[in-house]
Design a protein around this motif. Structure first.
Motif, mmCIF file in Angstrom:
data_model
loop_
_atom_site.group_PDB
_atom_site.id
_atom_site.type_symbol
_atom_site.label_atom_id
_atom_site.label_comp_id
_atom_site.label_asym_id
_atom_site.label_seq_id
_atom_site.Cartn_x
_atom_site.Cartn_y
_atom_site.Cartn_z
ATOM 1 N N SER A 218 0.738 -1.275 -0.076
ATOM 2 C CA SER A 218 -0.075 -0.132 0.061
ATOM 3 C C SER A 218 0.985 1.289 0.003
ATOM 4 C CB SER A 218 -1.054 0.220 1.229
ATOM 5 O OG SER A 218 -0.132 -0.064 2.472
ATOM 6 N N THR A 219 0.428 2.325 -0.684
ATOM 7 C CA THR A 219 1.132 3.827 -0.746
ATOM 8 C C THR A 219 0.645 4.609 0.386
ATOM 9 O OG1 THR A 219 -0.300 4.640 -2.416
ATOM 10 C CG2 THR A 219 1.248 3.292 -3.382
ATOM 11 N N GLN A 220 1.450 5.708 0.711
ATOM 12 C CA GLN A 220 0.988 6.448 1.397
ATOM 13 C C GLN A 220 -0.137 7.294 1.238
ATOM 14 O OE1 GLN A 220 4.117 9.320 2.506
ATOM 15 N NE2 GLN A 220 3.179 10.575 4.065
ATOM 16 N N GLU A 221 -0.199 7.360 -0.099
ATOM 17 C CA GLU A 221 -1.485 8.260 -0.457
ATOM 18 C C GLU A 221 -2.556 7.106 -0.034
ATOM 19 O OE1 GLU A 221 -4.102 10.906 -2.502
ATOM 20 O OE2 GLU A 221 -2.131 11.248 -1.541
ATOM 21 N N GLN A 222 -2.542 5.822 -0.466
ATOM 22 C CA GLN A 222 -3.768 4.931 -0.029
ATOM 23 C C GLN A 222 -4.138 4.928 1.315
ATOM 24 O OE1 GLN A 222 -1.989 1.506 -2.075
ATOM 25 N NE2 GLN A 222 -3.456 1.785 -3.906
ATOM 26 N N ARG A 223 -3.013 5.132 2.140
ATOM 27 C CA ARG A 223 -3.473 4.969 3.513
ATOM 28 C C ARG A 223 -3.785 6.303 4.181
ATOM 29 N NH1 ARG A 223 1.423 2.054 2.991
ATOM 30 N NH2 ARG A 223 2.837 4.011 3.786
ATOM 31 N N ARG A 224 -4.085 7.298 3.353
ATOM 32 C CA ARG A 224 -4.801 8.557 3.939
ATOM 33 C C ARG A 224 -6.217 8.477 3.750
ATOM 34 N NH1 ARG A 224 -5.084 13.221 1.864
ATOM 35 N NH2 ARG A 224 -4.185 12.540 -0.293
ATOM 36 N N TRP A 225 -7.204 9.045 4.553
ATOM 37 C CA TRP A 225 -8.521 9.095 4.490
ATOM 38 C C TRP A 225 -8.769 9.829 3.425
ATOM 39 C CZ3 TRP A 225 -11.331 5.750 7.065
ATOM 40 C CH2 TRP A 225 -10.862 5.448 8.499
ATOM 41 N N HIS A 226 -9.701 9.336 2.426
ATOM 42 C CA HIS A 226 -10.450 10.156 1.186
ATOM 43 C C HIS A 226 -11.889 9.946 1.451
ATOM 44 C CE1 HIS A 226 -6.220 9.107 -0.219
ATOM 45 N NE2 HIS A 226 -6.458 10.349 -1.026
ATOM 46 N N ILE A 227 -12.480 10.977 0.711
ATOM 47 C CA ILE A 227 -13.868 10.839 0.702
ATOM 48 C C ILE A 227 -14.470 10.010 -0.365
ATOM 49 C CG2 ILE A 227 -15.867 12.306 0.290
ATOM 50 C CD1 ILE A 227 -14.359 14.830 1.319
ATOM 51 N N GLU A 228 -15.238 9.085 -0.098
ATOM 52 C CA GLU A 228 -15.841 8.266 -1.063
ATOM 53 C C GLU A 228 -17.213 8.637 -1.399
ATOM 54 O OE1 GLU A 228 -14.829 4.759 -1.999
ATOM 55 O OE2 GLU A 228 -13.036 5.871 -1.705
ATOM 56 N N THR A 229 -17.987 9.019 -0.302
ATOM 57 C CA THR A 229 -19.406 9.472 -0.685
ATOM 58 C C THR A 229 -19.882 10.421 0.149
ATOM 59 O OG1 THR A 229 -20.572 7.918 0.508
ATOM 60 C CG2 THR A 229 -19.968 7.152 -1.774
#
Length: 228
Positions: free
Chosen positions: A185-196
């Protein structure tokens, strides 16, 4: 005669907002050849803002956030925690408030439909509002699914309609996702992102679960409205 009536209406609006000197900019705009109707619309919105302050419902009231009995712990917040996800939501609406739409869009899942949308169309979703603000509620406990975590954060979005200056508010819930700390996993993927972002759905066992919000349609502030 019609022109005289419009001029009188514009002067009336100027009187409403004259207390803070904004009439000077309107007079300058008119003197410099600005469209009188545009100036009139601008000051109508400002007059409405003076008459109708932004005052969204308080927590626990219909249209307000749920009351959180547990105070937020002081000190630094783990960015990977549920509170870290709530901070992302706070940052998102803060960017919308500042009209930094490109930066706000970066907080969405970059592989999702909203994250992939071009900047101009994303920004156009919010042009119906002269102001956008938000009160962010307490996040849910993280839930794990297939190598990732999800958190739901309630948010009360409020602001002002650009066309008429009227206050507006609505309850929403933001679902965020992050990938677990797994090999590859990348650092970017391990950050919280808005899904919906969608209509607020209170827990079934929560007091006042009906709260009058579950049937509300998706709003342009969700970033989910059809592009114009």
């Amino acid at each position: 005669m019609r022109a005289a009536i419009k001029t009188a209406a514009l002067l009336s609006l100027l009187l409403v907002v004259a207390c803070d000197g904004r009439e000077e900019s309107a007079i300058d705009n008119l003197a410099n050849g600005a469209n009188a109707a545009q100036v009139e619309n601008q000051f109508r919105a400002e007059a409405m803002a003076v008459m109708e302050p932004l005052n969204p419902p308080a927590p626990g009231a219909p249209g307000g956030l749920p009351v959180d009995p547990a105070p937020i712990a002081e000190g630094s917040i783990d960015p990977d925690s549920a509170q870290g996800a709530a901070q992302v939501v706070q940052g998102y609406y803060g960017l919308l408030e500042e009209k930094r739409f490109e930066d706000a869009q970066d907080l969405w899942n970059p592989a999702g439909a909203i994250g992939l949308q071009d900047d101009a169309h994303f920004a156009a979703r919010f042009r119906g509002f002269s102001e956008i603000h938000a009160n962010v509620g307490a996040p849910s406990d993280p839930e794990g699914t297939a190598g990732s975590m999800h958190v739901t954060v309630p948010v009360q979005v409020y602001g002002r309609i650009a066309a008429n200056g009227r206050p507006w508010h609505v309850l929403r819930q933001v679902v965020l996702r992050r990938v677990d700390d797994v090999p590859g996993s990348t650092q970017e993927q391990r950050r919280w992102h808005i899904e919906t972002i969608g209509a607020y759905q209170p827990p079934v066992d929560a007091p006042g679960a009906d709260n009058g919000t579950e049937a509300q349609a998706i709003s342009v502030t969700d970033g989910m409205a059809k592009r114009p």
